[in-house]
Design a protein around this motif. Structure first.
Motif, short mmCIF file in Angstrom:
data_model
loop_
_atom_site.label_atom_id
_atom_site.label_comp_id
_atom_site.label_asym_id
_atom_site.label_seq_id
_atom_site.Cartn_x
_atom_site.Cartn_y
_atom_site.Cartn_z
N MET A 1 -12.06 -15.56 -37.38
CA MET A 1 -10.72 -15.36 -37.93
C MET A 1 -9.69 -15.71 -36.85
N ASP A 2 -8.78 -16.62 -37.17
CA ASP A 2 -7.75 -17.04 -36.22
C ASP A 2 -6.60 -16.05 -36.19
N GLN A 3 -5.94 -16.00 -35.02
CA GLN A 3 -4.77 -15.14 -34.90
C GLN A 3 -3.58 -15.79 -35.58
N PRO A 4 -2.64 -14.96 -36.10
CA PRO A 4 -1.44 -15.52 -36.73
C PRO A 4 -0.59 -16.27 -35.72
N LYS A 5 0.20 -17.19 -36.19
CA LYS A 5 1.03 -17.99 -35.30
C LYS A 5 2.09 -17.13 -34.64
N ASN A 6 2.53 -17.56 -33.47
CA ASN A 6 3.59 -16.86 -32.74
C ASN A 6 4.86 -16.80 -33.57
N ILE A 97 -12.91 9.67 -35.28
CA ILE A 97 -13.50 8.58 -34.50
C ILE A 97 -13.29 7.24 -35.21
N PHE A 98 -13.45 7.24 -36.52
CA PHE A 98 -13.30 5.99 -37.27
C PHE A 98 -11.84 5.52 -37.25
N LYS A 99 -10.89 6.45 -37.27
CA LYS A 99 -9.48 6.06 -37.18
C LYS A 99 -9.22 5.35 -35.86
N ILE A 100 -9.78 5.88 -34.77
CA ILE A 100 -9.63 5.22 -33.47
C ILE A 100 -10.29 3.85 -33.50
N GLU A 101 -11.50 3.77 -34.07
CA GLU A 101 -12.22 2.50 -34.09
C GLU A 101 -11.45 1.44 -34.87
N LYS A 102 -10.86 1.80 -36.00
CA LYS A 102 -10.08 0.82 -36.77
C LYS A 102 -8.93 0.28 -35.95
N THR A 103 -8.29 1.14 -35.18
CA THR A 103 -7.19 0.68 -34.32
C THR A 103 -7.74 -0.21 -33.21
N VAL A 104 -8.91 0.14 -32.68
CA VAL A 104 -9.55 -0.69 -31.64
C VAL A 104 -9.89 -2.06 -32.21
N TRP A 105 -10.37 -2.12 -33.45
CA TRP A 105 -10.67 -3.41 -34.08
C TRP A 105 -9.45 -4.34 -34.04
N ILE A 106 -8.31 -3.81 -34.45
CA ILE A 106 -7.11 -4.63 -34.52
C ILE A 106 -6.63 -5.00 -33.13
N ASP A 107 -6.60 -4.03 -32.23
CA ASP A 107 -6.12 -4.28 -30.87
C ASP A 107 -7.01 -5.28 -30.15
N SER A 108 -8.32 -5.12 -30.28
CA SER A 108 -9.24 -6.03 -29.58
C SER A 108 -9.17 -7.44 -30.17
N PHE A 109 -8.91 -7.56 -31.46
CA PHE A 109 -8.77 -8.87 -32.07
C PHE A 109 -7.61 -9.64 -31.45
N ALA A 296 -3.21 -3.06 -39.43
CA ALA A 296 -3.02 -4.48 -39.12
C ALA A 296 -1.57 -4.90 -39.33
N ALA A 297 -0.96 -4.44 -40.41
CA ALA A 297 0.43 -4.80 -40.70
C ALA A 297 1.37 -4.23 -39.64
N ARG A 298 1.17 -2.98 -39.25
CA ARG A 298 2.03 -2.38 -38.24
C ARG A 298 1.83 -3.03 -36.88
N TYR A 299 0.61 -3.51 -36.62
CA TYR A 299 0.36 -4.14 -35.32
C TYR A 299 1.12 -5.46 -35.19
N LEU A 300 1.28 -6.17 -36.29
CA LEU A 300 2.09 -7.39 -36.24
C LEU A 300 3.51 -7.09 -35.77
N MET A 301 4.09 -6.00 -36.30
CA MET A 301 5.43 -5.62 -35.88
C MET A 301 5.46 -5.14 -34.43
N TYR A 302 4.40 -4.47 -34.02
CA TYR A 302 4.29 -4.02 -32.63
C TYR A 302 4.29 -5.20 -31.66
N ARG A 303 3.58 -6.27 -32.02
CA ARG A 303 3.53 -7.45 -31.15
C ARG A 303 4.91 -8.08 -31.00
N VAL A 304 5.66 -8.14 -32.10
CA VAL A 304 7.00 -8.73 -32.04
C VAL A 304 7.92 -7.87 -31.17
N ALA A 305 7.84 -6.54 -31.35
CA ALA A 305 8.67 -5.64 -30.55
C ALA A 305 8.34 -5.79 -29.07
#
Length: 330
Positions: A1-6, A97-109, A296-305
Motif C-alpha cells: 500500500m502506497d503512502q498518500p501524496k504530500n 492493547i488492540f487500541k494501541i496496536e491499531k495506532t502503531v499500525w498507522i504510525d509505522s506505515f 487513519a483519518a486523524r493521522y492524515l491531519m496530524y501529518r499536515v499539522a
C-alpha cells in the motif's frame, strides 16, 4: 500500500479522509478479524453456553422446567461472577492493547516501517501500562472538572427531589428535576465530543514521545495544543465529523448485527445460538474496523499539522520499534 501524496500543508478533504480510512481497513481486514476474535472469545463462549443451557432447560412445550428454575439463580450468579472477575478485565485489557496496536499500525506505515502482526502486538503489549498512565493523565486533566460538575448536578437534582418529597415544595416539580438530568446528559455528550476532538492528536504524540523513562506529559499536552492551533477551525470540524460519523456507523452496524441475530433466531435453537454468536462478533468487528479508519483519518491531519509547525510530517521514535524486539525483556 502506497503512502498518500504530500499535501504541501493543505488539510485533506473529506474524500481523502474516507479513502485513507478505507485503504487501511481493507489492508488489515484479516488481522482485524483475528484480533477481534481474540478479544471477544470469552463472551462468545458465554453466549453459546447460556443458550445451550436455556435449550436444555426447556421442556417439550417450551416451558422452563422446575429443576432448571430451581438452579437458575445459582447459574446466573456464576455467570455474573465469572464475567466480573475474568470476562470484563480480559476484554478491557485486550481492547486497550488492540487500541494501541491499531495506532502503531498507522504510525509505522507512515514511518515506513513494515511490521508483522507479532511485532506490532508485542509493541502494543509492552506499551500497555505506560498508555494506561497516559489515559489517566487525560482523565484528570480534561475530564475531571466535567465529572465533578455532573456529580454536582445529579446531587442537586436528588436533593431537590428529596426536599420536595419531605417538605412538599411547590416550586420543585418532577419536570424541573427531569429537565436538569436531561440537560446534564446533553451537556455530557456535547462536552465528550468536544474533548475527543480536542484530543485528536494525543495518541500519535504519545507514540512519538514515549521512551524508556516514560512520557513528559506537560510537554506532550503543550505540543498537542500547539498542533491544535494549525488550521484550528477546519481541523476541528473535520475531526468532529470523523468522530460523529464513526459513532453513527457503529450505531448502524449495532442495529444490523442485532437484526441478524433476531433473524437467525427464527431458524430454531441452532439458529438462535448461531445468530447470537455471529451478531456479537460482527458488532465488535465492525466497531474495531471503524476505529481503525478513524485513526487513519486523524493521522492524515496530524501529518499536515506537523508539516506546518515543524516542517516535517513524521518523527520516528526508535524506542517504539525497539520494543518489537522479541529478545527485549518486557
Amino acid at each position: 500500500m502506497d503512502q498518500p501524496k504530500n499535501t504541501e500543508g493543505n488539510f485533506p478533504s473529506y474524500r481523502d479522509l474516507l479513502t485513507e480510512a478505507g485503504r487501511h481497513i481493507a489492508s488489515r481486514k484479516w488481522l482485524l478479524m483475528r484480533r477481534t476474535l481474540l478479544m471477544v472469545w470469552p463472551g462468545l463462549v458465554a453466549v453459546v453456553a447460556w443458550y445451550i443451557l436455556e435449550i436444555l432447560a426447556r421442556s417439550g412445550n417450551g416451558e422452563v422446567t422446575p429443576e432448571f428454575a430451581l438452579f437458575a439463580p445459582t447459574l446466573i450468579s456464576v455467570f455474573i461472577i465469572v464475567g466480573i472477575l475474568f470476562g470484563a478485565p480480559y476484554y478491557t485489557i485486550m481492547s486497550g492493547i488492540f487500541k494501541i496496536e491499531k495506532t502503531v499500525w498507522i504510525d509505522s506505515f507512515f514511518d515506513g516501517r513494515n511490521l508483522d502482526s507479532k511485532t506490532s502486538w508485542r509493541i502494543a503489549r509492552r506499551l500497555f501500562w505506560k498508555y494506561v498512565f497516559f489515559e489517566l493523565q487525560i482523565l484528570f486533566r480534561y475530564y475531571g472538572i466535567l465529572v465533578l460538575v455532573l456529580c454536582a448536578v445529579f446531587v442537586a437534582a436528588g436533593a431537590g427531589g428529596w426536599l420536595d418529597a419531605k417538605y412538599d415544595f411547590k416550586s420543585i416539580s418532577p419536570q424541573v428535576i427531569g429537565g436538569m438530568i436531561v440537560a446534564a446528559t446533553i451537556a455530557l455528550y456535547a462536552w465528550v465530543y468536544y474533548l475527543r476532538t480536542r484530543l485528536r492528536y494525543a495518541d500519535f504524540l504519545f507514540l512519538d514521545r514515549v521512551s524508556s523513562s516514560g512520557v513528559r506529559y506537560a510537554d506532550l499536552f503543550r505540543e498537542m495544543e500547539e498542533l491544535n492551533q494549525v488550521r484550528k477551525r477546519e481541523a476541528f470540524i473535520k475531526a468532529l465529523v470523523a468522530n460523529v460519523g464513526s459513532d453513527t456507523l457503529k450505531g448502524i452496524t449495532r442495529i444490523l448485527a442485532r437484526d441478524i441475530a433476531i433473524g437467525m433466531g427464527q431458524l430454531g435453537a441452532g439458529g438462535k445460538v448461531a445468530g447470537a454468536v455471529i451478531g456479537t462478533y460482527a458488532q465488535e468487528l465492525s466497531r474495531q474496523a471503524i476505529d481503525l479508519g478513524n485513526i487513519a483519518a486523524r493521522y492524515l491531519m496530524y501529518r499536515v499539522a506537523r508539516k506546518i509547525v515543524y516542517g516535517s510530517e513524521q518523527e520516528i521514535n526508535e524506542y517504539l520499534y525497539r520494543l518489537g524486539n522479541d529478545k527485549l525483556m518486557s
